[in-house]
Motif scaffolding. Sequence first.
Motif, PDB file in Angstrom:
ATOM      1  N   MET A   1       0.836  -1.144  -0.093  1.00 49.51           N
ATOM      2  CA  MET A   1      -0.047   0.010  -0.034  1.00 49.51           C
ATOM      3  C   MET A   1       0.964   1.114   0.090  1.00 49.51           C
ATOM      4  SD  MET A   1      -2.933   0.818   2.722  1.00 49.51           S
ATOM      5  CE  MET A   1      -2.591   2.152   3.346  1.00 49.51           C
ATOM      6  N   GLN A   2       0.640   2.091  -0.781  1.00 47.35           N
ATOM      7  CA  GLN A   2       1.517   3.358  -0.958  1.00 47.35           C
ATOM      8  C   GLN A   2       0.565   4.499  -0.412  1.00 47.35           C
ATOM      9  OE1 GLN A   2       2.413   4.110  -5.118  1.00 47.35           O
ATOM     10  NE2 GLN A   2       4.123   2.319  -4.948  1.00 47.35           N
ATOM     11  N   VAL A   3       1.293   5.226   0.193  1.00 50.16           N
ATOM     12  CA  VAL A   3       0.732   6.667   0.647  1.00 50.16           C
ATOM     13  C   VAL A   3       1.046   7.719  -0.408  1.00 50.16           C
ATOM     14  CG1 VAL A   3       1.193   8.371   2.577  1.00 50.16           C
ATOM     15  CG2 VAL A   3       1.774   6.026   2.915  1.00 50.16           C
ATOM     16  N   SER A   4      -0.406   8.608  -0.479  1.00 52.34           N
ATOM     17  CA  SER A   4      -0.310   9.222  -1.542  1.00 52.34           C
ATOM     18  C   SER A   4       0.764  10.601  -1.226  1.00 52.34           C
ATOM     19  CB  SER A   4      -1.739  10.072  -1.494  1.00 52.34           C
ATOM     20  OG  SER A   4      -2.749   9.009  -1.804  1.00 52.34           O
ATOM     21  N   VAL A   5       1.162  11.350  -2.161  1.00 53.81           N
ATOM     22  CA  VAL A   5       2.106  12.327  -2.132  1.00 53.81           C
ATOM     23  C   VAL A   5       1.666  13.442  -1.110  1.00 53.81           C
ATOM     24  CG1 VAL A   5       3.430  14.102  -3.200  1.00 53.81           C
ATOM     25  CG2 VAL A   5       3.017  11.834  -4.347  1.00 53.81           C
ATOM     26  N   TRP A   6       0.328  13.703  -1.160  1.00 58.35           N
ATOM     27  CA  TRP A   6      -0.302  15.021  -0.463  1.00 58.35           C
ATOM     28  C   TRP A   6      -0.144  14.439   1.178  1.00 58.35           C
ATOM     29  CZ3 TRP A   6      -4.520  13.889   2.282  1.00 58.35           C
ATOM     30  CH2 TRP A   6      -5.271  12.728   1.941  1.00 58.35           C
ATOM     31  N   VAL A   7      -0.211  13.496   1.477  1.00 53.94           N
ATOM     32  CA  VAL A   7      -0.323  13.182   3.036  1.00 53.94           C
ATOM     33  C   VAL A   7       1.163  13.685   3.557  1.00 53.94           C
ATOM     34  CG1 VAL A   7      -0.247  11.200   4.617  1.00 53.94           C
ATOM     35  CG2 VAL A   7      -1.767  10.972   2.914  1.00 53.94           C
ATOM     36  N   PRO A   8       2.362  13.373   3.244  1.00 59.85           N
ATOM     37  CA  PRO A   8       3.462  13.711   3.952  1.00 59.85           C
ATOM     38  C   PRO A   8       3.591  15.324   3.716  1.00 59.85           C
ATOM     39  CG  PRO A   8       4.033  12.037   2.258  1.00 59.85           C
ATOM     40  CD  PRO A   8       2.841  12.318   2.215  1.00 59.85           C
ATOM     41  N   ILE A   9       3.097  15.822   2.664  1.00 56.37           N
ATOM     42  CA  ILE A   9       3.089  17.103   2.482  1.00 56.37           C
ATOM     43  C   ILE A   9       2.317  17.879   3.389  1.00 56.37           C
ATOM     44  CG2 ILE A   9       2.389  19.119   0.971  1.00 56.37           C
ATOM     45  CD1 ILE A   9       3.361  17.337  -1.462  1.00 56.37           C
ATOM     46  N   ILE A  10       0.868  17.355   3.714  1.00 55.09           N
ATOM     47  CA  ILE A  10       0.019  17.927   4.801  1.00 55.09           C
ATOM     48  C   ILE A  10       0.544  17.709   6.080  1.00 55.09           C
ATOM     49  CG2 ILE A  10      -2.207  17.531   5.847  1.00 55.09           C
ATOM     50  CD1 ILE A  10      -2.456  18.749   3.064  1.00 55.09           C
ATOM     51  N   VAL A  11       1.013  16.619   6.386  1.00 51.14           N
ATOM     52  CA  VAL A  11       1.742  16.363   7.627  1.00 51.14           C
ATOM     53  C   VAL A  11       2.928  17.447   7.911  1.00 51.14           C
ATOM     54  CG1 VAL A  11       3.178  14.694   8.994  1.00 51.14           C
ATOM     55  CG2 VAL A  11       0.983  13.897   7.843  1.00 51.14           C
ATOM     56  N   GLY A  12       3.595  17.690   6.979  1.00 52.02           N
ATOM     57  CA  GLY A  12       4.750  18.506   6.944  1.00 52.02           C
ATOM     58  C   GLY A  12       4.383  19.919   7.501  1.00 52.02           C
ATOM     59  N   LEU A  13       3.206  20.262   6.589  1.00 49.86           N
ATOM     60  CA  LEU A  13       2.688  21.718   6.911  1.00 49.86           C
ATOM     61  C   LEU A  13       2.019  21.847   8.260  1.00 49.86           C
ATOM     62  CD1 LEU A  13       0.848  22.222   3.351  1.00 49.86           C
ATOM     63  CD2 LEU A  13       2.851  23.434   4.439  1.00 49.86           C
ATOM     64  N   ILE A  14       1.438  20.764   8.805  1.00 48.00           N
ATOM     65  CA  ILE A  14       0.923  20.892  10.290  1.00 48.00           C
ATOM     66  C   ILE A  14       2.140  20.839  11.190  1.00 48.00           C
ATOM     67  CG2 ILE A  14      -0.267  19.292  11.769  1.00 48.00           C
ATOM     68  CD1 ILE A  14      -1.843  18.106   9.714  1.00 48.00           C
ATOM     69  N   GLY A  15       3.271  20.353  10.962  1.00 45.41           N
ATOM     70  CA  GLY A  15       4.338  20.518  11.853  1.00 45.41           C
ATOM     71  C   GLY A  15       4.821  21.734  11.903  1.00 45.41           C
ATOM     72  N   VAL A  16       4.937  22.374  10.644  1.00 45.94           N
ATOM     73  CA  VAL A  16       5.467  23.823  10.255  1.00 45.94           C
ATOM     74  C   VAL A  16       4.540  24.584  11.077  1.00 45.94           C
ATOM     75  CG1 VAL A  16       5.906  25.794   8.883  1.00 45.94           C
ATOM     76  CG2 VAL A  16       6.977  23.327   8.406  1.00 45.94           C
ATOM     77  N   LEU A  17       3.477  24.431  10.812  1.00 45.28           N
ATOM     78  CA  LEU A  17       2.519  25.292  11.541  1.00 45.28           C
ATOM     79  C   LEU A  17       2.253  25.179  12.950  1.00 45.28           C
ATOM     80  CD1 LEU A  17      -0.717  24.983   9.021  1.00 45.28           C
ATOM     81  CD2 LEU A  17       0.910  26.828   9.399  1.00 45.28           C
ATOM     82  N   GLY A  18       2.453  24.094  13.652  1.00 46.22           N
ATOM     83  CA  GLY A  18       2.735  23.789  14.863  1.00 46.22           C
ATOM     84  C   GLY A  18       3.832  24.853  15.548  1.00 46.22           C
ATOM     85  N   VAL A  19       5.051  24.518  14.761  1.00 48.39           N
ATOM     86  CA  VAL A  19       6.274  25.353  15.248  1.00 48.39           C
ATOM     87  C   VAL A  19       5.942  26.898  15.432  1.00 48.39           C
ATOM     88  CG1 VAL A  19       8.657  25.925  14.822  1.00 48.39           C
ATOM     89  CG2 VAL A  19       7.818  23.485  14.599  1.00 48.39           C
ATOM     90  N   VAL A  20       5.310  27.249  14.179  1.00 48.87           N
ATOM     91  CA  VAL A  20       5.187  28.607  14.130  1.00 48.87           C
ATOM     92  C   VAL A  20       4.155  29.132  15.320  1.00 48.87           C
ATOM     93  CG1 VAL A  20       3.845  30.479  12.864  1.00 48.87           C
ATOM     94  CG2 VAL A  20       5.782  28.763  11.775  1.00 48.87           C
ATOM     95  N   ALA A  21       3.059  28.427  15.551  1.00 48.32           N
ATOM     96  CA  ALA A  21       2.120  28.726  16.487  1.00 48.32           C
ATOM     97  C   ALA A  21       2.874  28.597  17.924  1.00 48.32           C
ATOM     98  CB  ALA A  21       0.960  27.681  16.622  1.00 48.32           C
ATOM     99  N   GLY A  22       3.429  27.886  18.162  1.00 49.84           N
ATOM    100  CA  GLY A  22       4.286  27.428  19.530  1.00 49.84           C
ATOM    101  C   GLY A  22       5.365  29.026  19.658  1.00 49.84           C
ATOM    102  N   GLN A  23       5.914  29.361  18.676  1.00 41.92           N
ATOM    103  CA  GLN A  23       6.470  30.478  18.543  1.00 41.92           C
ATOM    104  C   GLN A  23       5.895  31.816  18.975  1.00 41.92           C
ATOM    105  OE1 GLN A  23       9.932  30.979  18.679  1.00 41.92           O
ATOM    106  NE2 GLN A  23      10.390  28.918  18.927  1.00 41.92           N
ATOM    107  N   LEU A  24       4.707  31.948  18.299  1.00 41.99           N
ATOM    108  CA  LEU A  24       3.742  32.830  18.545  1.00 41.99           C
ATOM    109  C   LEU A  24       3.599  33.056  19.919  1.00 41.99           C
ATOM    110  CD1 LEU A  24       1.710  33.196  15.125  1.00 41.99           C
ATOM    111  CD2 LEU A  24       3.571  34.630  16.055  1.00 41.99           C
ATOM    112  N   VAL A  25       3.127  31.814  20.537  1.00 45.35           N
ATOM    113  CA  VAL A  25       2.592  31.737  21.714  1.00 45.35           C
ATOM    114  C   VAL A  25       3.727  32.246  22.833  1.00 45.35           C
ATOM    115  CG1 VAL A  25       1.639  30.236  23.617  1.00 45.35           C
ATOM    116  CG2 VAL A  25       0.532  30.018  21.353  1.00 45.35           C
TER     117      VAL A  25
END
Length: 73
Positions: A1-25
Motif C-alpha cells: 500500500m502506498q501513501v499518497s504524495v499529499w499526505v506527507p506534504i500535509i503532515v509537514g505543513l501541520i508540523g511547520v504550523l505547529g512550530v510557528v504557533a508555538g513561537q507566536l504563543v
Amino acid sequence: MQVSVWVPIIVGLIGVLGVVAGQLVTTWRERTREAAAFRRADQIYWRDKRLDACLALLVTMNAWRELRRRHLG
C-alpha cells in the motif's frame, strides 16, 4: 500500500504550523511578562516617590511644630 504524495506534504505543513504557533504563543507570553514586570517596576517607583514626598512633608511639619513650640513656649 502506498501513501499518497499529499499526505506527507500535509503532515509537514501541520508540523511547520505547529512550530510557528508555538513561537507566536511564546512571544506573546514573553511580552505579557515583560509588560507586567514594567508595570510593577513603575508602581514601585511611584510608590517610593510618594513615600519620599510624604517623609519630606512630615519632616517639614515637625520642624515647624518645633519652631512654633519654642516661640509660643
